[in-house]
Every structure is written in structure tokens, then in C-alpha cells.
Motif scaffolding. Structure first.
Motif, PDB file in Angstrom:
ATOM      1  N   GLU A 149      33.758 -43.595  -4.039  1.00  0.00           N
ATOM      2  CA  GLU A 149      32.695 -42.967  -3.268  1.00  0.00           C
ATOM      3  C   GLU A 149      33.250 -41.825  -2.422  1.00  0.00           C
ATOM      4  OE1 GLU A 149      30.177 -45.634  -1.126  1.00  0.00           O
ATOM      5  OE2 GLU A 149      30.533 -47.287  -2.531  1.00  0.00           O
ATOM      6  N   LEU A 150      32.371 -40.848  -2.181  1.00  0.00           N
ATOM      7  CA  LEU A 150      32.782 -39.694  -1.392  1.00  0.00           C
ATOM      8  C   LEU A 150      33.233 -40.117   0.005  1.00  0.00           C
ATOM      9  CD1 LEU A 150      33.028 -36.603  -1.273  1.00  0.00           C
ATOM     10  CD2 LEU A 150      30.652 -36.537  -0.481  1.00  0.00           C
ATOM     11  N   ARG A 151      32.572 -41.121   0.581  1.00  0.00           N
ATOM     12  CA  ARG A 151      32.939 -41.552   1.933  1.00  0.00           C
ATOM     13  C   ARG A 151      34.375 -42.098   1.967  1.00  0.00           C
ATOM     14  NH1 ARG A 151      31.978 -47.188   2.810  1.00  0.00           N
ATOM     15  NH2 ARG A 151      31.164 -48.202   0.934  1.00  0.00           N
ATOM     16  N   PHE A 210      40.014 -41.547   3.735  1.00  0.00           N
ATOM     17  CA  PHE A 210      41.414 -41.271   3.425  1.00  0.00           C
ATOM     18  C   PHE A 210      41.888 -40.012   4.147  1.00  0.00           C
ATOM     19  CE2 PHE A 210      44.282 -38.625   0.917  1.00  0.00           C
ATOM     20  CZ  PHE A 210      45.421 -39.420   0.895  1.00  0.00           C
ATOM     21  N   ALA A 211      41.070 -38.954   4.110  1.00  0.00           N
ATOM     22  CA  ALA A 211      41.468 -37.683   4.734  1.00  0.00           C
ATOM     23  C   ALA A 211      41.671 -37.855   6.231  1.00  0.00           C
ATOM     24  CB  ALA A 211      40.415 -36.612   4.455  1.00  0.00           C
ATOM     25  N   ALA A 212      40.830 -38.669   6.874  1.00  0.00           N
ATOM     26  CA  ALA A 212      40.966 -38.880   8.318  1.00  0.00           C
ATOM     27  C   ALA A 212      42.259 -39.629   8.645  1.00  0.00           C
ATOM     28  CB  ALA A 212      39.762 -39.656   8.843  1.00  0.00           C
ATOM     29  N   VAL A 213      42.566 -40.663   7.877  1.00  0.00           N
ATOM     30  CA  VAL A 213      43.806 -41.411   8.124  1.00  0.00           C
ATOM     31  C   VAL A 213      45.013 -40.534   7.820  1.00  0.00           C
ATOM     32  CG1 VAL A 213      45.174 -43.431   7.492  1.00  0.00           C
ATOM     33  CG2 VAL A 213      42.677 -43.623   7.646  1.00  0.00           C
ATOM     34  N   ALA A 214      44.946 -39.758   6.736  1.00  0.00           N
ATOM     35  CA  ALA A 214      46.060 -38.885   6.372  1.00  0.00           C
ATOM     36  C   ALA A 214      46.294 -37.834   7.444  1.00  0.00           C
ATOM     37  CB  ALA A 214      45.780 -38.219   5.023  1.00  0.00           C
ATOM     38  N   VAL A 244      50.295 -36.179  -2.791  1.00  0.00           N
ATOM     39  CA  VAL A 244      49.645 -35.502  -3.924  1.00  0.00           C
ATOM     40  C   VAL A 244      48.136 -35.681  -3.848  1.00  0.00           C
ATOM     41  CG1 VAL A 244      49.391 -35.517  -6.430  1.00  0.00           C
ATOM     42  CG2 VAL A 244      51.673 -35.711  -5.407  1.00  0.00           C
ATOM     43  N   PHE A 245      47.712 -36.924  -3.563  1.00  0.00           N
ATOM     44  CA  PHE A 245      46.281 -37.217  -3.505  1.00  0.00           C
ATOM     45  C   PHE A 245      45.610 -36.440  -2.369  1.00  0.00           C
ATOM     46  CE2 PHE A 245      42.732 -40.352  -2.670  1.00  0.00           C
ATOM     47  CZ  PHE A 245      42.056 -40.101  -3.859  1.00  0.00           C
ATOM     48  N   ARG A 246      46.313 -36.299  -1.245  1.00  0.00           N
ATOM     49  CA  ARG A 246      45.748 -35.587  -0.087  1.00  0.00           C
ATOM     50  C   ARG A 246      45.412 -34.139  -0.435  1.00  0.00           C
ATOM     51  NH1 ARG A 246      47.891 -32.543   4.316  1.00  0.00           N
ATOM     52  NH2 ARG A 246      46.637 -32.811   6.227  1.00  0.00           N
ATOM     53  N   THR A 247      46.290 -33.473  -1.177  1.00  0.00           N
ATOM     54  CA  THR A 247      46.038 -32.080  -1.556  1.00  0.00           C
ATOM     55  C   THR A 247      44.734 -31.959  -2.341  1.00  0.00           C
ATOM     56  OG1 THR A 247      48.400 -31.598  -1.637  1.00  0.00           O
ATOM     57  CG2 THR A 247      46.941 -30.102  -2.834  1.00  0.00           C
ATOM     58  N   ASP A 248      44.553 -32.844  -3.317  1.00  0.00           N
ATOM     59  CA  ASP A 248      43.336 -32.788  -4.132  1.00  0.00           C
ATOM     60  C   ASP A 248      42.104 -33.199  -3.340  1.00  0.00           C
ATOM     61  OD1 ASP A 248      44.594 -31.851  -6.397  1.00  0.00           O
ATOM     62  OD2 ASP A 248      45.024 -33.851  -7.182  1.00  0.00           O
ATOM     63  N   VAL A 249      42.239 -34.202  -2.476  1.00  0.00           N
ATOM     64  CA  VAL A 249      41.096 -34.675  -1.685  1.00  0.00           C
ATOM     65  C   VAL A 249      40.602 -33.580  -0.748  1.00  0.00           C
ATOM     66  CG1 VAL A 249      40.441 -36.241   0.192  1.00  0.00           C
ATOM     67  CG2 VAL A 249      41.570 -37.137  -1.841  1.00  0.00           C
ATOM     68  N   LEU A 250      41.509 -32.879  -0.090  1.00  0.00           N
ATOM     69  CA  LEU A 250      41.098 -31.799   0.812  1.00  0.00           C
ATOM     70  C   LEU A 250      40.371 -30.697   0.050  1.00  0.00           C
ATOM     71  CD1 LEU A 250      44.195 -31.511   3.190  1.00  0.00           C
ATOM     72  CD2 LEU A 250      42.002 -32.663   3.603  1.00  0.00           C
ATOM     73  N   ARG A 251      40.859 -30.389  -1.142  1.00  0.00           N
ATOM     74  CA  ARG A 251      40.177 -29.380  -1.964  1.00  0.00           C
ATOM     75  C   ARG A 251      38.780 -29.848  -2.363  1.00  0.00           C
ATOM     76  NH1 ARG A 251      39.803 -29.456  -7.154  1.00  0.00           N
ATOM     77  NH2 ARG A 251      41.552 -30.917  -7.380  1.00  0.00           N
ATOM     78  N   ILE A 252      38.664 -31.116  -2.749  1.00  0.00           N
ATOM     79  CA  ILE A 252      37.363 -31.656  -3.154  1.00  0.00           C
ATOM     80  C   ILE A 252      36.384 -31.662  -1.980  1.00  0.00           C
ATOM     81  CG2 ILE A 252      36.178 -33.768  -3.898  1.00  0.00           C
ATOM     82  CD1 ILE A 252      38.749 -34.387  -5.555  1.00  0.00           C
ATOM     83  N   LEU A 253      36.831 -32.116  -0.824  1.00  0.00           N
ATOM     84  CA  LEU A 253      35.952 -32.175   0.345  1.00  0.00           C
ATOM     85  C   LEU A 253      35.520 -30.784   0.789  1.00  0.00           C
ATOM     86  CD1 LEU A 253      37.644 -34.995   2.448  1.00  0.00           C
ATOM     87  CD2 LEU A 253      35.588 -35.148   1.015  1.00  0.00           C
ATOM     88  N   LYS A 254      36.428 -29.823   0.701  1.00  0.00           N
ATOM     89  CA  LYS A 254      36.057 -28.449   1.051  1.00  0.00           C
ATOM     90  C   LYS A 254      34.991 -27.925   0.105  1.00  0.00           C
ATOM     91  CE  LYS A 254      37.930 -23.790   1.656  1.00  0.00           C
ATOM     92  NZ  LYS A 254      39.139 -22.923   1.561  1.00  0.00           N
ATOM     93  N   ALA A 255      35.156 -28.200  -1.200  1.00  0.00           N
ATOM     94  CA  ALA A 255      34.176 -27.745  -2.184  1.00  0.00           C
ATOM     95  C   ALA A 255      32.820 -28.400  -1.951  1.00  0.00           C
ATOM     96  CB  ALA A 255      34.673 -28.050  -3.597  1.00  0.00           C
TER      97      ALA A 255
END
Length: 299
Positions: A2-4, A9-13, A63-74
Motif C-alpha cells: 500500500e502507498l501508506r 517507510f520514508a518517514a522512518v528512513a 536502495v529501496f529508499r531511493t526508489d520510494v522517494l521517487r515514487i512518492l514525489k511522482a
């Protein structure tokens, strides 16, 4: 996934602390820790190393953080874009115009849209006579049209933006070149350059009515489909063209425009579908109203 969970994850990272991340997310810490565990189980990797003193990203977590930040920005940008579209401040406005309106009304409308609706892109279709614009509106290929009434289809709304006198476009070496104004009767023996009969031109109709009122029928020597072509033939000395006054806004070498004292004027309107409830159209009409583009009391 889920998106949430990606936002968790992004907040903890970012904070490297479950308690501070939970505060940022306005939730309790235990559900946040459980959600991160579920995410790790789903991915089959550990995203964080946890000790009593600190939380750190694993290599997989980095690695996952880089992709997650890109996805959330999009995702955030997509939400913002659709919001702007829904409020009528972003999108594409498809506009059709008659040939002569391209010379005067198009620049004015384009400047207004650029200033008042900077997020809107214009898709411009010129040299469209009234029947073609009506069809484009009905078939939803156009959002608005700048055309000359009457319209023949139901469901087309319009408001007047100009009453244009007709002018005689004559070659530079024409016998009327020195005249300040002319009368329709003076064109009796001229070769006329007109829009093709099959095009159902409102301008043609006005020209014919004006000539009939002067007791003659215009002799059409050449038929054209575009205003620019009519002016090119005039410049070549092949005849005269009676066209709306807006052609003065685009002077052409070898062509002189003479005011006709007794010709019938032609009306120019902005037209749209009556059932078009798009915020983009609503905003455009409100701006045109505010700028006094519409003629007072004219439909």
C-alpha cells in the motif's frame, strides 16, 4: 503493498527513529513498527537494523529508499496536477478560428490566456469556417470556436466579441489605390476572389448581400479555402477580395485595404458547447467577462 506503507517507510528512513516518525505521521508507534515489519516480510528483505539505541538503513533499505522517494514525489506531483486540472488552471484549450480572426483575435486571446491562465496550453486550429468549427465543437474536437453566426447545430452557445465592417482588399496598383473609402457599387466590374461555394462562408453571404443591395452580383474569378490565399491572389493582381476588417492587423505587401462605406458588417462570436461543464471553460469565460471582451447585450 500500500502507498501508506511507502510513506511510513520514508518517514522512518528520514528520522531514523520509530518514535519521531510516528509523531510525524500522527500515529502510535506500535502500529508503525508492525507496518514496517509487514513491508519487510512482503519484500523478503530487512530494510532497517534495529538496536536499543538506533535505527539504521540496511543496504537494501538504502536502495529501496531511493526508489520510494521517487515514487512518492511522482504521486504527489500527479495529485497536484489533477488538482490544478480540476480547478481549471491547467490543461489544454483547443480553439478554432476563422481565417481573418487569426490576425486580430488570436493574438489578443493568446496574450490573455498566457497572462491569466499560465498553466493552460493552447491548441490552435486556424482557417476554419463556421460549419467546420461547429462540427469540431459537436464532436468534442474543439473546446471553443471564434466563428461567424448563424450556427446551425443545437447545443452551441455563443456570445459576440466583435462587429466587423468589411473592407476591400485591392492590389497596390489598382485604380482605387488612392481612394480613402469605396462604395460597393464601385466594385461592380471587378473580379472577386471569394471562399469556395461549398464552404458555406458567412463572409461570402455578407458580400453577396451587399452586392445585391447595389444591384449587381459579384463575379467570382477565383475560389479559395483560406484567407491567406485570398490575399496572395490579390497581391498578384488577380482580383479584389472583400474581407473582415481584422485582416488589417496583418498587412501584406502588394495589398491595400479600403473601408467600404455601405457594406454589411459581419459579427464574430466565441462559441462553445452548452453542456461543457469543464472548469477550464468556466475560468476562460469568467476571464473574458472580467476583461469586457464580450459585446454588451449582444448574443
Amino acid at each position: 503493498m500500500e502507498l501508506r506503507h511507502l510513506r511510513y517507510f520514508a518517514a522512518v528512513a528520514d528520522t531514523r527513529h520509530f518514535g519521531r516518525a510516528a509523531e510525524r505521521l500522527h500515529m502510535a508507534q506500535p502500529p508503525l513498527s508492525q507496518a514496517i515489519r509487514q513491508l519487510e516480510t512482503e519484500l523478503g528483505v530487512e530494510l532497517f537494523t534495529r538496536t536499543t539505541r538506533q535505527v539504521a538503513l540496511t543496504g537494501a533499505g538504502e536502495v529501496f529508499r531511493t526508489d520510494v522517494l521517487r515514487i512518492l514525489k511522482a504521486v504527489d506531483e500527479a495529485v497536484s496536477r489533477v488538482g490544478r486540472f480540476a480547478s481549471g488552471v491547467q490543461g489544454v484549450l483547443r480553439i478554432g478560428l476563422t481565417g481573418s480572426a487569426s490576425y486580430r483575435q488570436l493574438p489578443a486571446l493568446a496574450r490573455l490566456v498566457k497572462r491569466e491562465m499560465p498553466g493552460v496550453m493552447l491548441e490552435v486550429h486556424t482557417e476554419m469556417l463556421t460549419p467546420a468549427q461547429e462540427l469540431g465543437l459537436i464532436e468534442r474536437r474543439l473546446d471553443v470556436g471564434v466563428l461567424r453566426p448563424p450556427t446551425r447545430h443545437e447545443g452551441i452557445a455563443h456570445r459576440a466579441i466583435a462587429n466587423e465592417p468589411l473592407v476591400a482588399a485591392v492590389p497596390a496598383e489598382h485604380w482605387l489605390s488612392e481612394a480613402d473609402t469605396v462604395r460597393v457599387e464601385q466594385l461592380r466590374h471587378e473580379d472577386f476572389i471569394m471562399y469556395g461555394a461549398a464552404l458555406s462562408s458567412v463572409v461570402n453571404d455578407a458580400v453577396v448581400r451587399s452586392c445585391l443591395a447595389a444591384d449587381f452580383y459579384p463575379h467570382c474569378a477565383y475560389e479559395v479555402t483560406e484567407t491567406s490565399a485570398a490575399l496572395a491572389l490579390v497581391a498578384a493582381g488577380l482580383g479584389v477580395a472583400v474581407l473582415p476588417d481584422s485582416i488589417r492587423s496583418a498587412p501584406r505587401e502588394g495589398v491595400l485595404c479600403k473601408t467600404i462605406e455601405d457594406a454589411q458588417p459581419v459579427r464574430l462570436v466565441l462559441a462553445w458547447r452548452e453542456d461543457d461543464d469543464s472548469p477550464l471553460l468556466r475560468n476562460l469565460l469568467e476571464i473574458l467577462e472580467k476583461e469586457d471582451i464580450f459585446l454588451e447585450g449582444a448574443a
